[in-house]
Design an enzyme around this catalytic site. Structure first.
Site, PDB file in Angstrom:
ATOM      1  N   CYS A 167      61.880  42.619  40.924  1.00 51.02           N
ATOM      2  CA  CYS A 167      62.946  43.127  40.066  1.00 51.02           C
ATOM      3  C   CYS A 167      64.031  41.771  39.957  1.00 51.02           C
ATOM      4  CB  CYS A 167      63.740  44.357  40.691  1.00 51.02           C
ATOM      5  SG  CYS A 167      62.350  45.679  40.913  1.00 51.02           S
ATOM      6  N   HIS A 306      73.208  44.450  39.613  1.00 54.23           N
ATOM      7  CA  HIS A 306      71.972  44.994  39.440  1.00 54.23           C
ATOM      8  C   HIS A 306      72.255  46.451  39.514  1.00 54.23           C
ATOM      9  CE1 HIS A 306      67.562  45.039  40.517  1.00 54.23           C
ATOM     10  NE2 HIS A 306      67.811  45.918  41.293  1.00 54.23           N
ATOM     11  N   HIS A 343      65.823  51.050  34.612  1.00 51.10           N
ATOM     12  CA  HIS A 343      65.440  49.786  35.329  1.00 51.10           C
ATOM     13  C   HIS A 343      64.056  49.410  34.640  1.00 51.10           C
ATOM     14  CE1 HIS A 343      64.875  47.204  38.249  1.00 51.10           C
ATOM     15  NE2 HIS A 343      64.999  47.887  39.394  1.00 51.10           N
TER      16      HIS A 343
END
Length: 419
Positions: A167, A306, A343
């Site tokens: 990620c 994030h 996400h």
């Protein structure tokens, strides 16, 4: 050392199929999280085939060579082509040996591999036996296939490789491209990634470690970074590509310059694949990026966090921001693009960077939607509504499995060629 700027943008995302649509929708604070009726257990996701978009497959009919390839390749080619066109880099005389490509993906063509496996085994009920399945099966497992395809198509003869750092990979490819251009290895690098993870195998592997949202109410409110009632992240798909370029090269060809890339930093806590012991190494990434950018902390006007909407990450990131920004931490507006588009794994940092560039272009800070119930452990300035503000410097951050943390500093370009 060379200075690095961004001169081209391409995107296909739940938030939009081009940069202007993406910026407009994120400024409005629209959630693109919906029920996924194909999934039996985890029924919330954020798809490019959102209710407000036409089917993504109709957008890529012009790319006949990849029509039968994995979805992540189709998304990557769509966004990469858009970025090249936007940059006009192919309109001039830039030597092909000076142009490279670096891409990323966390799961690549896993949905295609799963589909072929199910066909060969009658959905797992029969023994696997050899049958010819075509080159698409190999290409699905080759994360560098989209990059190699684009390099071949446009004869880009510099760097061509892919990163798979989970990620953080979206910021990592920006950082790698930045470092290579800064050191003179390349003048231009097509930089980006693609993720198309909406398949039961991905859902299952993330669900078993309790990463996915357990939200049971309105799906549009499932992704809620920093909110007290956050219950895990919502998986999404996207592709974003940028053209990163050496500043003088961009100026000399009269390119539109969106922003400067001032610095990049990354650290690994070497602790655990999924658990975060402390915020120290995310704070180190932020602090190092700030230091290398040579910006004063007081100059930062926005942070694209994030903000994964998990209990652990959001608290960790809040603590890291406090440590890195000190007395300014509670005055800097913060939002997470995941609150609207979910996400998209490796593409998360690229989406956050795109949102940050939009701040320079429009002077509007995007909101962190679904922040309704304040968490005492997450007590910073999370934007509940969009905010009009002239911002010159932003920080984007990313955290990923394996304890990797990355941060990047961008700033508004104020030279003669800035439009």
């Amino acid at each position: 050392m060379n200075e690095v700027v961004i001169t081209g943008i391409g995107v296909i995302s739940p938030g939009g199929k081009d940069k202007k649509e993406f910026w407009s929708n994120t400024e409005k604070g629209i959630s693109f999280v919906e029920f996924d009726e194909e999934m039996e257990k985890m029924k919330i996701s954020s798809s490019v085939n959102s209710k407000i978009h036409e089917n993504v497959d109709t957008l890529i009919e012009g790319f006949k060579e990849v029509r039968n390839e994995s979805r992540f390749t189709k998304l990557a080619v769509y966004a990469a082509e858009q970025a090249l066109k936007d940059s006009k880099i192919n309109d001039g005389n830039t030597e092909r040996k000076d142009i490279g490509i670096i891409s990323c993906s966390a799961i690549g063509g896993t949905p295609t591999i799963q589909k072929i496996y199910e066909v060969l085994t009658n959905k797992g009920t029969e023994n696997l036996s050899y049958k010819p399945v075509g080159k698409e099966f190999y290409n699905a497992g080759m994360f560098n296939f989209p990059g190699a395809y684009m390099a071949h198509k446009y004869k880009m003869k510099n760097i061509c490789y892919a990163l798979s750092t989970g990620c953080t990979a979206g910021l990592d490819v920006i950082g790698e491209s930045y470092n290579l251009i800064k050191s003179g290895v390349a003048k231009v690098i097509l930089t980006g990634g693609a993720e198309a993870p909406l398949t039961s195998l991905t859902y299952s592997t993330l669900d078993v470690i309790n990463a996915l949202s357990k939200w049971k109410n309105d799906p549009s409110k499932a992704s809620r970074p920093f909110d007290m009632k956050r219950a895990g992240f919502v998986i999404g798909e996207s592709s974003v590509f940028f053209v990163l370029e050496e500043l003088n090269h961009a100026v000399n060809r009269g390119a539109h310059i969106y922003c400067k890339v001032d610095s990049f930093a990354s650290y690994n806590n070497a602790y655990h694949m999924t658990d975060l012991k402390e915020s120290l190494y995310l704070e180190k990434a932020m602090s190092q990026a700030i230091k290398q950018s040579k910006k004063n902390i007081s100059e930062f006007g926005y942070i694209n966090a994030h903000g994964s909407s998990t209990k652990q990450n959001d608290k960790c990131e809040t603590d890291a921001i406090k440590s890195a920004f000190g007395k300014y931490a509670k005055t800097i507006p913060i939002s997470s693009s995941k609150s609207m588009v979910g996400h998209p794994l490796s593409v998360a940092g690229l989406v956050g960077t795109l949102a940050s560039i939009g701040v320079f272009e429009s002077g509007i800070l995007p909101p962190n939607i679904n922040y309704e119930y304040p968490d005492p452990e997450c007590d910073l300035f999370y934007l509940q509504k969009c905010r009009k503000e002239n911002v010159n410097t932003v920080l984007t951050s990313a955290s990923g499995f394996g304890g990797i943390h990355s941060a990047c500093v961008l700033s508004k370009y104020k030279g003669d060629y800035y439009e």
